[in-house]
Design a protein around this motif. Structure first.
Motif, mmCIF file in Angstrom:
data_model
loop_
_atom_site.group_PDB
_atom_site.id
_atom_site.type_symbol
_atom_site.label_atom_id
_atom_site.label_comp_id
_atom_site.label_asym_id
_atom_site.label_seq_id
_atom_site.Cartn_x
_atom_site.Cartn_y
_atom_site.Cartn_z
ATOM 1 N N SER A 70 -6.127 12.566 -6.990
ATOM 2 C CA SER A 70 -6.722 12.204 -8.271
ATOM 3 C C SER A 70 -6.110 12.953 -9.450
ATOM 4 O O SER A 70 -6.407 12.619 -10.601
ATOM 5 C CB SER A 70 -8.229 12.428 -8.242
ATOM 6 O OG SER A 70 -8.530 13.793 -8.007
ATOM 7 N N TYR A 102 -2.297 0.621 -4.508
ATOM 8 C CA TYR A 102 -1.943 -0.710 -4.051
ATOM 9 C C TYR A 102 -1.165 -1.455 -5.130
ATOM 10 O O TYR A 102 -1.288 -1.174 -6.321
ATOM 11 C CB TYR A 102 -3.192 -1.524 -3.714
ATOM 12 C CG TYR A 102 -4.115 -0.859 -2.732
ATOM 13 C CD1 TYR A 102 -3.916 -0.995 -1.363
ATOM 14 C CD2 TYR A 102 -5.189 -0.093 -3.169
ATOM 15 C CE1 TYR A 102 -4.765 -0.383 -0.456
ATOM 16 C CE2 TYR A 102 -6.045 0.527 -2.269
ATOM 17 C CZ TYR A 102 -5.824 0.370 -0.912
ATOM 18 O OH TYR A 102 -6.664 0.980 -0.007
ATOM 19 N N SER A 151 0.838 -1.185 0.000
ATOM 20 C CA SER A 151 0.000 0.000 0.000
ATOM 21 C C SER A 151 0.877 1.240 0.000
ATOM 22 O O SER A 151 1.984 1.229 0.541
ATOM 23 C CB SER A 151 -0.913 0.033 1.230
ATOM 24 O OG SER A 151 -1.794 -1.064 1.247
ATOM 25 N N GLY A 180 -7.722 5.598 -12.820
ATOM 26 C CA GLY A 180 -7.627 4.167 -12.644
ATOM 27 C C GLY A 180 -8.032 3.368 -13.861
ATOM 28 O O GLY A 180 -8.030 2.134 -13.813
ATOM 29 N N SER A 234 -3.709 -1.003 -8.389
ATOM 30 C CA SER A 234 -5.040 -0.421 -8.271
ATOM 31 C C SER A 234 -4.954 0.828 -7.402
ATOM 32 O O SER A 234 -3.931 1.079 -6.758
ATOM 33 C CB SER A 234 -6.037 -1.425 -7.685
ATOM 34 O OG SER A 234 -5.644 -1.826 -6.381
ATOM 35 N N ARG A 235 -6.027 1.618 -7.399
ATOM 36 C CA ARG A 235 -6.039 2.813 -6.564
ATOM 37 C C ARG A 235 -7.431 3.065 -6.027
ATOM 38 O O ARG A 235 -8.441 2.682 -6.637
ATOM 39 C CB ARG A 235 -5.530 4.039 -7.334
ATOM 40 C CG ARG A 235 -6.424 4.510 -8.456
ATOM 41 C CD ARG A 235 -5.724 5.568 -9.310
ATOM 42 N NE ARG A 235 -5.448 6.782 -8.557
ATOM 43 C CZ ARG A 235 -4.554 7.709 -8.912
ATOM 44 N NH1 ARG A 235 -3.836 7.534 -10.016
ATOM 45 N NH2 ARG A 235 -4.383 8.788 -8.174
ATOM 46 N N ASP A 236 -7.486 3.716 -4.879
ATOM 47 C CA ASP A 236 -8.733 4.135 -4.262
ATOM 48 C C ASP A 236 -8.594 5.624 -4.000
ATOM 49 O O ASP A 236 -7.966 6.040 -3.025
ATOM 50 C CB ASP A 236 -8.991 3.359 -2.971
ATOM 51 C CG ASP A 236 -10.352 3.665 -2.367
ATOM 52 O OD1 ASP A 236 -10.948 4.708 -2.690
ATOM 53 O OD2 ASP A 236 -10.827 2.847 -1.558
ATOM 54 N N ASN A 237 -9.160 6.438 -4.887
ATOM 55 C CA ASN A 237 -8.986 7.880 -4.773
ATOM 56 C C ASN A 237 -9.666 8.452 -3.532
ATOM 57 O O ASN A 237 -9.248 9.492 -3.017
ATOM 58 C CB ASN A 237 -9.494 8.576 -6.034
ATOM 59 C CG ASN A 237 -8.544 8.408 -7.206
ATOM 60 O OD1 ASN A 237 -7.451 7.874 -7.057
ATOM 61 N ND2 ASN A 237 -8.964 8.856 -8.378
ATOM 62 N N ALA A 238 -10.713 7.794 -3.042
ATOM 63 C CA ALA A 238 -11.371 8.243 -1.821
ATOM 64 C C ALA A 238 -10.482 8.068 -0.601
ATOM 65 O O ALA A 238 -10.643 8.779 0.395
ATOM 66 C CB ALA A 238 -12.689 7.503 -1.624
ATOM 67 N N LYS A 239 -9.538 7.119 -0.666
ATOM 68 C CA LYS A 239 -8.616 6.866 0.433
ATOM 69 C C LYS A 239 -7.214 7.392 0.165
ATOM 70 O O LYS A 239 -6.320 7.201 0.990
ATOM 71 C CB LYS A 239 -8.541 5.368 0.732
ATOM 72 C CG LYS A 239 -9.845 4.773 1.225
ATOM 73 C CD LYS A 239 -9.685 3.294 1.540
ATOM 74 C CE LYS A 239 -10.974 2.708 2.083
ATOM 75 N NZ LYS A 239 -10.840 1.258 2.377
ATOM 76 N N ASN A 240 -7.006 8.042 -0.973
ATOM 77 C CA ASN A 240 -5.684 8.550 -1.348
ATOM 78 C C ASN A 240 -4.616 7.461 -1.258
ATOM 79 O O ASN A 240 -3.511 7.686 -0.747
ATOM 80 C CB ASN A 240 -5.286 9.738 -0.469
ATOM 81 C CG ASN A 240 -6.006 11.017 -0.840
ATOM 82 O OD1 ASN A 240 -6.954 11.018 -1.628
ATOM 83 N ND2 ASN A 240 -5.560 12.126 -0.274
ATOM 84 N N THR A 241 -4.940 6.286 -1.778
ATOM 85 C CA THR A 241 -4.069 5.131 -1.626
ATOM 86 C C THR A 241 -3.956 4.369 -2.940
ATOM 87 O O THR A 241 -4.953 4.187 -3.649
ATOM 88 C CB THR A 241 -4.583 4.190 -0.530
ATOM 89 O OG1 THR A 241 -4.659 4.911 0.709
ATOM 90 C CG2 THR A 241 -3.651 3.005 -0.344
#
Length: 119
Positions: A30, A80, A21, A55, A71-78
């Motif tokens: 983003s 993987y 992570s 993404g 992968s990425r989770d823009n809501a979590k600024n993370t």
């Protein structure tokens, strides 16, 4: 200020899996493409994987294609990196990076996390 912090590295047997992570702060997450690079002792840092701002698009180095997934989770600024079917040759320090322009000169780097694959 901008900070990229990697986590999830460790020691794993060949054939095993790890999930890295990278948590970002201090930037509009983003607005940046994100990527992973790695560096083994005595060698240059090399490209592993990247993902576009939304993404929708991903790219992989030839040596990891079919085994790793970014992968990425823009809501979590993370961002993987799921690493499967690990090989001893994957042993390296893995670095998270971000760019707005080009991967030849990333804007920001994390400090890295060690991945060691034993045979």
């Amino acid at each position: 200020q901008v900070q990229l912090v990697e986590s999830g590295g460790g020691l794993v047997q060949a054939g095993g899996s790890l999930r890295l992570s990278c948590a970002a702060s201090g930037l509009t997450f983003s607005s940046y493409a994100m990527g992973w690079f790695r560096q083994a002792p005595g060698l240059e840092r090399v490209f592993v994987a990247s993902i576009s701002r939304s993404g929708a698009f991903t790219s992989y180095g030839d040596s990891v294609k079919g085994r790793f997934t970014i992968s990425r989770d823009n809501a979590k600024n993370t961002v993987y990196l799921q690493m499967n079917s690990l090989k001893p040759e994957d042993t390296a320090v893995y670095y998270c990076a971000s760019t707005r322009v080009a991967w030849v000169r990333p804007d920001y780097w994390g400090q890295g996390t060690q991945v060691t694959v034993s045979s």
